[in-house]
Scaffold this active site. Structure first.
Site, mmCIF file in Angstrom:
data_model
loop_
_atom_site.group_PDB
_atom_site.id
_atom_site.type_symbol
_atom_site.label_atom_id
_atom_site.label_comp_id
_atom_site.label_asym_id
_atom_site.label_seq_id
_atom_site.Cartn_x
_atom_site.Cartn_y
_atom_site.Cartn_z
ATOM 1 N N PHE A 166 0.767 -1.383 0.109
ATOM 2 C CA PHE A 166 -0.029 0.110 0.068
ATOM 3 C C PHE A 166 0.573 1.239 -0.040
ATOM 4 O O PHE A 166 0.365 2.431 -0.408
ATOM 5 C CB PHE A 166 -1.269 0.221 1.152
ATOM 6 C CG PHE A 166 -0.210 0.434 2.503
ATOM 7 C CD1 PHE A 166 -0.256 1.597 2.938
ATOM 8 C CD2 PHE A 166 0.369 -0.685 3.395
ATOM 9 C CE1 PHE A 166 0.578 2.161 3.947
ATOM 10 C CE2 PHE A 166 0.895 -0.244 4.508
ATOM 11 C CZ PHE A 166 0.848 0.886 4.875
ATOM 12 N N LYS A 190 -1.567 -6.968 -9.237
ATOM 13 C CA LYS A 190 -2.458 -6.988 -8.015
ATOM 14 C C LYS A 190 -1.969 -5.918 -6.982
ATOM 15 O O LYS A 190 -1.186 -6.268 -6.291
ATOM 16 C CB LYS A 190 -2.304 -8.560 -7.541
ATOM 17 C CG LYS A 190 -3.558 -8.948 -6.784
ATOM 18 C CD LYS A 190 -4.087 -7.950 -5.757
ATOM 19 C CE LYS A 190 -3.136 -8.115 -4.375
ATOM 20 N NZ LYS A 190 -3.507 -7.208 -3.387
ATOM 21 N N SER A 243 5.401 -6.826 3.115
ATOM 22 C CA SER A 243 6.189 -7.253 4.368
ATOM 23 C C SER A 243 6.851 -8.821 4.372
ATOM 24 O O SER A 243 6.389 -9.569 3.703
ATOM 25 C CB SER A 243 4.972 -7.345 5.498
ATOM 26 O OG SER A 243 4.090 -8.200 5.169
ATOM 27 N N CYS A 298 9.343 1.722 3.319
ATOM 28 C CA CYS A 298 10.473 0.527 3.625
ATOM 29 C C CYS A 298 11.900 0.890 3.976
ATOM 30 O O CYS A 298 12.593 0.133 4.637
ATOM 31 C CB CYS A 298 10.348 -0.547 2.481
ATOM 32 S SG CYS A 298 10.956 0.217 1.007
ATOM 33 N N GLU A 400 9.296 -4.207 12.919
ATOM 34 C CA GLU A 400 8.929 -3.280 11.983
ATOM 35 C C GLU A 400 7.586 -2.407 12.188
ATOM 36 O O GLU A 400 6.603 -2.997 12.056
ATOM 37 C CB GLU A 400 9.041 -3.631 10.493
ATOM 38 C CG GLU A 400 8.791 -2.483 9.344
ATOM 39 C CD GLU A 400 8.625 -2.939 8.075
ATOM 40 O OE1 GLU A 400 8.038 -4.165 7.901
ATOM 41 O OE2 GLU A 400 9.122 -2.382 7.083
HETATM 42 P P1 NAD Z 1 1.554 -6.572 2.854
HETATM 43 O O1 NAD Z 1 2.737 -7.584 2.871
HETATM 44 O O2 NAD Z 1 0.389 -6.660 3.933
HETATM 45 O O3 NAD Z 1 0.961 -6.615 1.592
HETATM 46 C C1 NAD Z 1 1.660 -6.764 0.332
HETATM 47 C C2 NAD Z 1 0.688 -7.187 -0.625
HETATM 48 O O4 NAD Z 1 0.600 -8.729 -0.338
HETATM 49 C C3 NAD Z 1 -0.550 -6.875 -0.994
HETATM 50 O O5 NAD Z 1 -1.138 -6.763 -2.338
HETATM 51 C C4 NAD Z 1 -1.615 -7.539 -0.188
HETATM 52 O O6 NAD Z 1 -2.888 -7.694 -0.754
HETATM 53 C C5 NAD Z 1 -0.757 -8.992 -0.393
HETATM 54 N N1 NAD Z 1 -1.185 -10.009 0.576
HETATM 55 C C6 NAD Z 1 -1.614 -9.578 1.739
HETATM 56 N N2 NAD Z 1 -1.631 -10.887 2.505
HETATM 57 C C7 NAD Z 1 -1.123 -11.803 1.543
HETATM 58 C C8 NAD Z 1 -1.189 -13.084 1.958
HETATM 59 N N3 NAD Z 1 -1.546 -13.647 3.074
HETATM 60 N N4 NAD Z 1 -0.769 -14.025 0.784
HETATM 61 C C9 NAD Z 1 -0.632 -13.464 -0.279
HETATM 62 N N5 NAD Z 1 -0.467 -12.168 -0.379
HETATM 63 C C10 NAD Z 1 -0.812 -11.331 0.540
HETATM 64 O O7 NAD Z 1 2.404 -5.318 2.914
HETATM 65 P P2 NAD Z 1 1.775 -3.858 3.047
HETATM 66 O O8 NAD Z 1 1.086 -3.595 4.380
HETATM 67 O O9 NAD Z 1 0.778 -3.515 1.885
HETATM 68 O O10 NAD Z 1 3.054 -2.781 2.769
HETATM 69 C C11 NAD Z 1 3.815 -2.664 4.032
HETATM 70 C C12 NAD Z 1 5.051 -3.530 3.872
HETATM 71 O O11 NAD Z 1 5.946 -3.578 2.536
HETATM 72 C C13 NAD Z 1 6.073 -3.000 5.022
HETATM 73 O O12 NAD Z 1 6.693 -4.263 5.529
HETATM 74 C C14 NAD Z 1 7.290 -2.665 4.173
HETATM 75 O O13 NAD Z 1 8.562 -2.432 4.482
HETATM 76 C C15 NAD Z 1 7.145 -3.356 2.661
HETATM 77 N N6 NAD Z 1 7.762 -2.595 1.643
HETATM 78 C C16 NAD Z 1 8.890 -3.034 1.251
HETATM 79 C C17 NAD Z 1 9.497 -2.546 0.358
HETATM 80 C C18 NAD Z 1 10.796 -3.102 -0.314
HETATM 81 O O14 NAD Z 1 11.127 -2.577 -1.307
HETATM 82 N N7 NAD Z 1 11.750 -3.996 0.410
HETATM 83 C C19 NAD Z 1 8.864 -1.356 -0.420
HETATM 84 C C20 NAD Z 1 7.798 -0.977 0.031
HETATM 85 C C21 NAD Z 1 6.854 -1.590 0.836
#
Ligand code: NAD
Length: 515
Positions: A166, A190, A243, A298, A400
């Site tokens: 997000f 997605k 995440s 992140c 985090e």
């Molecule tokens: P999230 O892991 O909750 O969701 C990311 C994506 O995964 C979304 O599209 C979500 O719909 C999907 N998802 C959620 N649950 C799932 C499941 N059980 N199985 C498969 N897909 C699933 O992350 P978020 O809260 O949207 O974003 C924040 C996180 O992203 C933080 O941990 C941040 O550090 C990380 N992030 C990392 C980077 C990087 O480059 N390393 C960049 C941006 C964000």
């Protein structure tokens, strides 16, 4: 025309009472028959402003068929055609960046200037993809054996599933989309179900840029929808950012299904302040990097590691700056920090501050004390918090938090700072603030972290390098965008050719030799 005007690009379907998003399949908005919908909030007011469908199995089959159908033609299209589309796409994103930023602010909550910032970093990736003809150049070796030449080429991987978080609703999709499409792949994006409208807007711009229908598709949904994509034989590669627990699971499941995968995860980014640092410069850097986008980055700095005598002055300088931080709706040009993404997340972040004192930390600035009036009273706001005397065993250090909470760990020596960083689970970004060039150079060699800043608090590489962390911040072998992106989105092939003189052709059962 504003982002909420359906006439702009037909984003919303259904009644006028609740705006409902459609998927983007084969070049147009497609309504879903699902009975599962996700609420999209305005985080600044707490009001549900739209709903996104969680795809049915039928939607998933439909979108994958669209991407597979488009693959044959797009995958063999000329590099000049793909470059032309990328140039036009770059122009359109730039020309519409204000409207795109408004869509980001409306659903994510970050301030408009910050939304423009992520668009500008996303534009870099399109610019890089405009050079795809150069990036895909292969090698050629003439006369490797008598009358035999060898050349290499790179071809698209196929249909790519891109799954994004997000916190960067435009930049992260562009990290993947620009290179993937320029390399001749087709895509099912997605986006996060919390702020998916920006992806639909990008889809519209890609169509306007001349991208054939079906090459880029947007499918909405939650983890269950992703699970189906991961196992579907019609998907060839998975590019994920989110995440760490989900990233680890995505990588394991995608590779078990025989797909190429990269999965970037979460972070705990340290900023080391040596005693010789310019404290004002370091404090400006720490505040910008810790509280920008309400800490939902992140690459946000979440730990300041104060070495020796640096502790008192840096804590004092950060606290002074927090007194004048302007927190409010992202649409207000005066606001420097907006709300968090959801009420649940805001409350979770606040609970870390609440527990910090019982864990033994000192709460220097308590963001829970900041109050908000009017519409913002129901928004997902939280003030900035600063915690001192944080130790590595505390939850505020190990987790985090992903919010406006900065912890300070005090150490006596440079080596203790490096040891702290290197034993941390994550290895996304890190920074050092110092005037000592030798110490800074040594630091860049010593830390087990993928992206290092020297007097730069958020060292996100430009698009001609690649982005990626170490340890639990990335699962897979390839980093994101830049040269690594080209590598991830292509397969290499080596061609060995001979154009023999029929008069000299003979049967030879020996293994081919070059000498
Ligand atoms: P999230 O892991 O909750 O969701 C990311 C994506 O995964 C979304 O599209 C979500 O719909 C999907 N998802 C959620 N649950 C799932 C499941 N059980 N199985 C498969 N897909 C699933 O992350 P978020 O809260 O949207 O974003 C924040 C996180 O992203 C933080 O941990 C941040 O550090 C990380 N992030 C990392 C980077 C990087 O480059 N390393 C960049 C941006 C964000």
């Amino acid at each position: 025309m504003g982002p909420n005007n359906p006439a702009t690009f037909g984003l919303f379907l259904g009644s006028t009472v609740m705006k409902k998003l459609g998927h983007w399949i084969a070049g147009s908005v497609v309504e879903s028959s699902t009975d599962r919908w996700g609420d999209i909030y305005d985080p600044a007011t707490g009001i549900v402003q739209a709903q996104a469908p969680f795809a049915t199995l039928g939607d998933i089959e439909n979108v994958i068929m669209s991407a597979r159908d488009a693959l044959r033609q797009w995958g063999s299209s000329s590099l000049s055609k793909r470059t032309e589309v990328m140039f036009e796409f770059r122009h359109l994103v730039n020309a519409n960046r204000d409207e795109l930023a408004s869509i980001i602010t409306a659903e994510h909550g970050k301030v408009h200037s910050d939304a423009l910032g992520e668009i500008s970093r996303g534009l870099e990736n399109i610019e890089y993809a405009c050079g795809v003809a150069s990036h895909l150049k292969g090698g050629f070796s003439s006369q490797v054996s008598s009358g035999v030449d060898v050349h290499s080429l790179r071809q698209p991987v196929g249909v790519v599933a891109a799954i994004t978080p997000f916190n960067f609703p435009v930049m992260v999709p562009l990290w993947m989309t620009a290179n993937a499409l320029a390399c001749g792949n087709t895509m099912v994006l997605k986006p996060s179900e919390k702020d998916p409208s920006a992806s639909l807007y990008l889809a519209q711009l890609l169509k306007q840029a001349g991208l054939p229908d079906g090459v880029f598709n947007v499918l909405h949904g939650d983890g269950d929808v992703v699970g189906t994509l991961l196992e579907h034989p019609g998907i060839d590669a998975v590019s994920f950012v989110g995440s760490t627990p989900i990233a680890r699971s995505i990588y394991t499941r995608a590779t078990a299904s025989g797909k190429r995968a990269q999965a970037l995860g979460g972070a705990k980014n340290h900023m080391v302040v040596l005693p010789d640092a310019d404290i004002d410069v370091a404090a400006d850097g720490a505040v910008s990097a810790a509280y920008g986008s309400a800490g939902e980055r992140c690459m946000a700095v979440s730990v300041v590691v104060a070495v020796g005598d640096a502790a008192e002055p840096i804590i004092d300088a950060i606290a002074q700056r927090l007194k004048v931080l302007k927190i409010g709706p992202g649409t207000d040009p005066q606001s420097e920090m907006g709300p968090l993404i959801t009420r649940e997340h805001r409350d979770k972040v606040a609970s870390y501050v609440a527990n910090a004192a019982s864990e033994g930390a000192t709460v220097v600035v308590d963001g829970r004390e900041v109050t908000f009036d009017g519409d913002a009273a129901n928004g997902f706001f939280l003030g900035a918090s600063l915690l001192d005397h944080v130790t590595p065993s505390m939850k505020v250090y190990t987790d985090e938090i992903f919010g406006p909470v900065l912890g300070v760990v005090r150490v006596d020596t440079y080596q203790e700072a490096v040891d702290l960083i290197n034993t941390n689970q994550y290895g996304n970004g890190v920074a050092i603030f110092t005037r000592d060039g030798g110490a800074a150079r040594q630091f860049t060699l010593d830390v087990t972290v993928g992206m290092v800043g020297v007097n730069v608090p958020i060292p996100v590489p430009i698009a001609s390098y690649s982005f990626g962390g170490w340890k639990d911040s990335l699962f897979g072998d390839t980093h994101m965008y830049g040269p690594a992106g080209i590598e991830f989105f292509t397969r290499s092939k080596i061609v060995t050719s001979r154009w023999p003189d029929p008069a000299t052709s003979v049967v030879d059962l020996g293994f081919p030799k070059t000498r």
